[in-house]
Structures are given as structure tokens and as C-alpha cells.
Design a protein around this motif. Structure first.
Motif, PDB file in Angstrom:
ATOM      1  N   LYS B 121       0.832  -1.217   0.000  1.00 16.89           N
ATOM      2  CA  LYS B 121       0.000   0.000   0.000  1.00 16.89           C
ATOM      3  C   LYS B 121       0.866   1.267   0.000  1.00 16.89           C
ATOM      4  O   LYS B 121       0.558   2.238  -0.689  1.00 16.89           O
ATOM      5  CB  LYS B 121      -0.933  -0.005   1.202  1.00 16.89           C
ATOM      6  CG  LYS B 121      -1.734   1.288   1.288  1.00 16.89           C
ATOM      7  CD  LYS B 121      -3.042   1.185   1.960  1.00 16.89           C
ATOM      8  CE  LYS B 121      -3.930   2.414   1.860  1.00 16.89           C
ATOM      9  NZ  LYS B 121      -3.356   3.665   1.465  1.00 16.89           N
ATOM     10  N   GLU B 122       1.954   1.230   0.791  1.00 13.53           N
ATOM     11  CA  GLU B 122       2.813   2.419   0.825  1.00 13.53           C
ATOM     12  C   GLU B 122       3.406   2.701  -0.553  1.00 13.53           C
ATOM     13  O   GLU B 122       3.462   3.852  -0.987  1.00 13.53           O
ATOM     14  CB  GLU B 122       3.947   2.212   1.846  1.00 13.53           C
ATOM     15  CG  GLU B 122       3.502   2.369   3.293  1.00 13.53           C
ATOM     16  CD  GLU B 122       4.634   2.085   4.268  1.00 13.53           C
ATOM     17  OE1 GLU B 122       4.982   0.900   4.460  1.00 13.53           O
ATOM     18  OE2 GLU B 122       5.170   3.042   4.831  1.00 13.53           O
ATOM     19  N   HIS B 123       3.840   1.642  -1.234  1.00 13.48           N
ATOM     20  CA  HIS B 123       4.341   1.832  -2.601  1.00 13.48           C
ATOM     21  C   HIS B 123       3.240   2.351  -3.510  1.00 13.48           C
ATOM     22  O   HIS B 123       3.426   3.300  -4.258  1.00 13.48           O
ATOM     23  CB  HIS B 123       4.883   0.507  -3.165  1.00 13.48           C
ATOM     24  CG  HIS B 123       6.273   0.189  -2.728  1.00 13.48           C
ATOM     25  ND1 HIS B 123       7.358   0.932  -3.108  1.00 13.48           N
ATOM     26  CD2 HIS B 123       6.747  -0.796  -1.939  1.00 13.48           C
ATOM     27  CE1 HIS B 123       8.460   0.419  -2.563  1.00 13.48           C
ATOM     28  NE2 HIS B 123       8.116  -0.631  -1.844  1.00 13.48           N
ATOM     29  N   GLY B 149       8.717  -8.549  -3.500  1.00  6.21           N
ATOM     30  CA  GLY B 149       7.653  -8.364  -4.487  1.00  6.21           C
ATOM     31  C   GLY B 149       6.675  -7.253  -4.158  1.00  6.21           C
ATOM     32  O   GLY B 149       5.704  -7.064  -4.898  1.00  6.21           O
ATOM     33  N   SER B 150       6.901  -6.519  -3.067  1.00  5.64           N
ATOM     34  CA  SER B 150       5.946  -5.459  -2.697  1.00  5.64           C
ATOM     35  C   SER B 150       5.865  -4.379  -3.773  1.00  5.64           C
ATOM     36  O   SER B 150       4.771  -3.898  -4.111  1.00  5.64           O
ATOM     37  CB  SER B 150       6.336  -4.813  -1.369  1.00  5.64           C
ATOM     38  OG  SER B 150       6.369  -5.766  -0.354  1.00  5.64           O
ATOM     39  N   ASN B 195       2.411 -14.335  -4.672  1.00  7.21           N
ATOM     40  CA  ASN B 195       1.069 -14.275  -4.083  1.00  7.21           C
ATOM     41  C   ASN B 195       0.931 -13.007  -3.261  1.00  7.21           C
ATOM     42  O   ASN B 195       1.859 -12.633  -2.536  1.00  7.21           O
ATOM     43  CB  ASN B 195       0.835 -15.479  -3.158  1.00  7.21           C
ATOM     44  CG  ASN B 195       0.503 -16.729  -3.934  1.00  7.21           C
ATOM     45  OD1 ASN B 195       0.561 -16.744  -5.160  1.00  7.21           O
ATOM     46  ND2 ASN B 195       0.171 -17.785  -3.217  1.00  7.21           N
ATOM     47  N   TYR B 196      -0.229 -12.381  -3.361  1.00  2.28           N
ATOM     48  CA  TYR B 196      -0.519 -11.193  -2.550  1.00  2.28           C
ATOM     49  C   TYR B 196      -1.718 -11.506  -1.671  1.00  2.28           C
ATOM     50  O   TYR B 196      -2.736 -12.019  -2.149  1.00  2.28           O
ATOM     51  CB  TYR B 196      -0.815  -9.989  -3.450  1.00  2.28           C
ATOM     52  CG  TYR B 196      -1.378  -8.795  -2.713  1.00  2.28           C
ATOM     53  CD1 TYR B 196      -2.671  -8.342  -2.963  1.00  2.28           C
ATOM     54  CD2 TYR B 196      -0.610  -8.128  -1.755  1.00  2.28           C
ATOM     55  CE1 TYR B 196      -3.189  -7.241  -2.283  1.00  2.28           C
ATOM     56  CE2 TYR B 196      -1.121  -7.025  -1.072  1.00  2.28           C
ATOM     57  CZ  TYR B 196      -2.411  -6.594  -1.338  1.00  2.28           C
ATOM     58  OH  TYR B 196      -2.920  -5.519  -0.669  1.00  2.28           O
ATOM     59  N   TYR B 197      -1.589 -11.220  -0.390  1.00  4.90           N
ATOM     60  CA  TYR B 197      -2.666 -11.493   0.571  1.00  4.90           C
ATOM     61  C   TYR B 197      -3.246 -10.158   1.013  1.00  4.90           C
ATOM     62  O   TYR B 197      -2.655  -9.469   1.840  1.00  4.90           O
ATOM     63  CB  TYR B 197      -2.114 -12.295   1.757  1.00  4.90           C
ATOM     64  CG  TYR B 197      -1.499 -13.600   1.304  1.00  4.90           C
ATOM     65  CD1 TYR B 197      -0.123 -13.724   1.139  1.00  4.90           C
ATOM     66  CD2 TYR B 197      -2.299 -14.710   1.004  1.00  4.90           C
ATOM     67  CE1 TYR B 197       0.443 -14.914   0.708  1.00  4.90           C
ATOM     68  CE2 TYR B 197      -1.735 -15.901   0.560  1.00  4.90           C
ATOM     69  CZ  TYR B 197      -0.365 -15.993   0.414  1.00  4.90           C
ATOM     70  OH  TYR B 197       0.196 -17.169  -0.033  1.00  4.90           O
ATOM     71  N   PRO B 198      -4.406  -9.793   0.482  1.00  5.00           N
ATOM     72  CA  PRO B 198      -4.911  -8.431   0.722  1.00  5.00           C
ATOM     73  C   PRO B 198      -5.230  -8.129   2.185  1.00  5.00           C
ATOM     74  O   PRO B 198      -5.096  -6.990   2.619  1.00  5.00           O
ATOM     75  CB  PRO B 198      -6.182  -8.351  -0.136  1.00  5.00           C
ATOM     76  CG  PRO B 198      -6.473  -9.733  -0.586  1.00  5.00           C
ATOM     77  CD  PRO B 198      -5.240 -10.552  -0.450  1.00  5.00           C
ATOM     78  N   SER B 200      -3.669  -9.191   5.003  1.00  5.02           N
ATOM     79  CA  SER B 200      -2.444  -8.843   5.743  1.00  5.02           C
ATOM     80  C   SER B 200      -1.600  -7.820   4.990  1.00  5.02           C
ATOM     81  O   SER B 200      -0.750  -7.160   5.580  1.00  5.02           O
ATOM     82  CB  SER B 200      -1.603 -10.096   5.991  1.00  5.02           C
ATOM     83  OG  SER B 200      -1.128 -10.616   4.747  1.00  5.02           O
ATOM     84  N   GLY B 201      -1.806  -7.732   3.668  1.00  4.64           N
ATOM     85  CA  GLY B 201      -0.976  -6.842   2.845  1.00  4.64           C
ATOM     86  C   GLY B 201       0.373  -7.444   2.499  1.00  4.64           C
ATOM     87  O   GLY B 201       1.232  -6.787   1.924  1.00  4.64           O
TER      88      GLY B 201
END
Lengths: 225, 209
Positions: B121-123, B149-150, B195-198, B200-201
Motif C-alpha cells: 500500500k505504501e508503494h 515483491g511489494s 502471491n498477494y494477501y490483501p 495482511s498486505g
């Protein structure tokens, strides 16, 4: 001494790096200090505060402990402390002169320059008899930015020449690290501008991790791939 | 709905701390890549020709360079763009579109301990897309180094808003392998998933072992 070591170094630079790179470089000492290992410039005011001197020594000692070569400009203040600390703690140092190699400026650093030539490395882009001009020092600062993987700014006023090095390092994609007390100094405008373009703030909490993770932008790749 | 699985490709493995010769080489490559040196980048990119997987990965795509962690200083290095140029010049991809920008600076991930790295989210909040016509359905976002991968996930999510019908992938020239003591070889082409886990972010790279 001028030989083909620098022309080989220069040939590896990108076109962007060559813009402000000196076309020739004079040196005395161990040239491999430029081509191998991580190098960090420690720079700042000539009229540095006592706290700034103390921070310079601590940072330089920390760099030496991590096997990092300390680069500076042989000037009064931060530069002299950086070179002397690197030597005191048995590390390596590179002096980048704003004068020809035979001329120590200030003259009070004549013995320091001799020691650096003997046991470390001194470089200059200015040939013998090159006139002393104020613009030599911003040119020298850009050379320091080029040969270093990171630049640490200890202390610098609003009109300090150190800013030239910071901006050139950012242009080259090198790391620029600004001491926390300088970054938070409300009377200065340049730290905020540099941070907007990628300079990082160096704090007590992050200094160890940061210095352990400086990319090696400058070392030669001397194997086929 | 932002993607929760992102396909990525990579060409080289990078070891931040390993002692082997290959690990040391990978750090020198990283330095040259981050310095944006076109000659070295082009020589490395040419290795794609030996990977049918990556050739297929890049086929019929437009490349979008992922911006650095701060707004672009005019006249400065832009490693991701140099990587894009090398891929396009070697005809692995159809073209480049520099539509993705960093509008506010963010702390550099590589200088943060794992608990303090910027989140997806910060990115995401620091990025902007200059919407232009995208000539292909397949878009590949290109970066120099992939670690957690963020950055990649945030960039994919930002691009998906502007190009909702596109198939968006990520390519990083270097893939960090900080969880192994040493890497066996630097040139190691790979196609895999993040994989992205919305809730937990958090992100998870499938090749982490």
C-alpha cells in the motif's frame, strides 16, 4: 603517475557517468583501491562543529570495521578527520584533490597527503601547473561522487560545496546518506530537496544495516560473462 | 479487484551475503545494473535467447519500466529503463512505454530490515500512471531487483486501474536469494508467481525455499 589504468577504468563507464568524469587522472599509491571493494565518501564542511567532527570519526571507524574504503577531499574539517580516522583505525583511504597531486591544500595537510600517497591512494584530475581556481573543487566533488558507491554528508551549510557532490551522486544513481541531525535541521533547504530525489537519512538505528547493504556500483567486472 | 497472483520472470540470481564466487559475481552484476550501465546490461539480457521460457514470456509484449524509489531526477540513471531498452533492442519484446511514475519518494526497500520495508500500500500510494495508448494486451513491468515483491505488486495494481483489460506481468533482471547461504549459478532463468494477501498486505514469492 599517469598510465593506462585510468583509461581502462574510464572505458567501462556509461555515457551518463562519462559526462563529468575527468578525461585523465593522476595518482600516487594503490590504484586498486578505486577498482576493488566498496568505497564511501565522507564529506562536509570545512568549518565543522565539534559534534560533526565526532560523528565523522565514528562513521569513518564504522566504515573501516566493515572493510569499506573511506574517500574524502583532503580539505580542512570533515575531510581531514575522515582521512585521519581511516588511518587511525587501520583502514584504507583515498584522497581526491582539488589541486595538482604535488600540492596539498590546505598546506597544513602536506604530511597527511604524503602518508596517503605512500600507504593508500591520492588522485587528482589536475595536471601540474594547473591554476588554482574555485571551480576546481566542484569538479573534484563530482569525481568523488563518481568513484564512490555512496556519499555520506556529515554537515553542510546552505551554500556548501558539498551539495555538488550530493546532487552528482544522485544523478549517477549512487547512494546519498544524510546524517539525521542535518536532515532534520529546519534552517536548511537542501536536505529536503535531496531526500525528495532519493537521498536517505542515516540514523543511529539504521546505520549498521545501511552500511552493510551498500551496492557495489563501482568495482570492475573483470571476468567474461 | 487487484490481482492476488502475479506472474513474474527473472534471469539472474543474486546473493546479498554469500561467500562463493558466484555469489560475489552476482553482487558485481547488481552494482553494474543499478549503475545503469548499458553494455553490461545488454550482455546479460542476451542470455534470454537460451531460455525458451523467457522468450515466450516476453513475446508480443510492451515493457514498462518500474520507477526507482524517488521521483526521477532529470538526467539521472534509470536502470529499469536501460533493462527495457536492452530487451527491446534484442527484439525479445515489441516496445517500451514509460507511463509509470513515482510521484513521492519512499524509503529504499534494500536498506530496510525485513520488518521495516515499505508495504504494498505504501508503494501504491506513491505511484501514478500517465495514461497513453498501450499497443499490446500484454504488459511487462520491468525492474532491476525483485526481493519480496511489494514494489511489483503495487505497480501491477496501479497499472490494472488504468489498463483493466491488459495481462500484466513483472520481469526483474535479478532475483534476491537471501534465504540460501550461496547461489550455485548466477544465470538462472525462471518464471514463477508472487502471491498477494490483501488482508495482511503481505506478499509471498513462490520460489522461496
Amino acid at each position: 603517475m599517469v598510465d593506462n589504468k585510468y583509461s581502462k577504468y574510464f572505458s567501462r563507464l556509461s555515457d551518463l557517468e562519462k559526462i563529468h568524469a575527468p578525461k585523465e587522472l593522476f595518482f600516487e599509491g594503490d590504484f586498486s583501491l578505486i577498482t576493488k571493494g566498496v568505497k564511501v565518501s565522507v564529506v562536509g564542511s570545512r568549518d565543522v562543529s565539534p559534534n560533526g567532527l565526532r560523528r565523522t570519526e565514528i562513521i569513518s571507524k564504522t566504515l573501516v570495521e566493515k572493510g569499506i574504503t573511506v574517500v574524502s577531499g583532503l580539505a580542512k574539517g570533515v575531510d581531514t578527520m575522515a582521512h585521519n580516522s581511516a588511518i587511525k583505525y587501520q583502514g584504507k583511504t583515498i584522497a581526491v584533490l582539488g589541486t595538482p597531486l604535488t600540492k596539498a591544500y590546505p598546506s597544513s595537510n602536506k604530511d597527511l597527503l604524503a602518508k596517503i600517497k605512500e600507504e593508500h591512494l591520492a588522485i587528482s584530475q589536475f595536471p601540474e601547473e594547473y591554476p588554482f581556481q574555485r571551480k576546481n573543487f566542484p569538479m573534484r566533488n563530482k569525481t568523488m561522487a563518481l568513484i564512490s558507491d555512496a556519499t555520506i554528508i556529515i554537515e553542510a551549510g546552505e551554500k556548501s560545496g558539498t551539495r555538488h557532490q550530493g546532487w552528482e551522486a544522485l544523478r549517477l544513481g549512487r547512494l546519498v546518506l544524510i546524517m539525521q541531525n542535518v536532515a532534520e535541521d529546519e534552517s536548511l533547504t537542501w536536505p529536503k530537496k535531496m531526500i525528495e530525489y532519493g537521498a536517505q537519512v542515516l540514523t543511529r538505528e539504521n546505520v549498521d544495516y545501511t552500511l552493510n547493504n551498500i551496492p557495489n556500483f563501482t568495482s570492475a567486472i573483470d571476468f567474461a560473462f | 479487484m487487484p490481482s492476488e497472483i502475479i506472474n513474474y520472470g527473472t534471469l539472474l540470481d543474486y546473493s546479498p551475503y554469500g561467500d562463493s564466487e558466484e555469489s560475489a559475481k552476482s553482487r558485481l552484476f547488481r552494482g553494474a545494473i543499478k549503475a545503469g550501465r548499458p553494455t553490461e546490461i545488454d550482455l546479460l539480457i542476451k542470455n534470454i535467447k537460451d531460455s525458451p521460457e523467457l522468450i515466450e514470456f516476453f513475446k508480443d509484449s510492451t515493457l514498462v519500466p518500474i520507477p526507482k524509489s524517488s521521483p526521477h531526477l532529470p538526467g539521472s540513471t534509470f536502470p529499469s529503463l536501460e533493462i527495457c531498452k536492452a530487451i527491446a533492442n534484442n527484439r525479445f519484446s515489441l516496445g517500451i512505454n514509460s507511463c509509470l511514475r513515482r510521484i513521492t519518494p519512499i524509503r529504499k526497500s534494500s536498506l530496510q530490515t525485513s520488518g521495516n520495508r515499505p508495504s504494498v500500500k505504501e508503494h501504491y500510494d506513491t505511484l501514478s500512471v500517465d495514461i497513453t495508448i498501450m499497443p499490446t494486451k500484454k504488459i511487462i513491468l520491468v525492474d532491476d531487483v525483485l526481493t519480496r515483491g511489494s514494489v511489483s505488486v503495487a505497480c501491477v495494481h496501479k497499472m490494472e486501474e488504468s489498463y483493466p483489460d491488459a495481462d500484466i506481468y513483472v520481469f526483474a533482471l535479478l532475483r534476491t536469494k537471501s534465504f540460501v547461504a550461496d547461489i550455485e549459478k548466477v544465470i538462472n532463468p525462471s518464471v514463477n508467481k508472487i502471491n498477494y494477501y490483501p488482508v495482511s498486505g503481505k506478499t509471498y514469492r513462490k520460489d522461496v525455499t
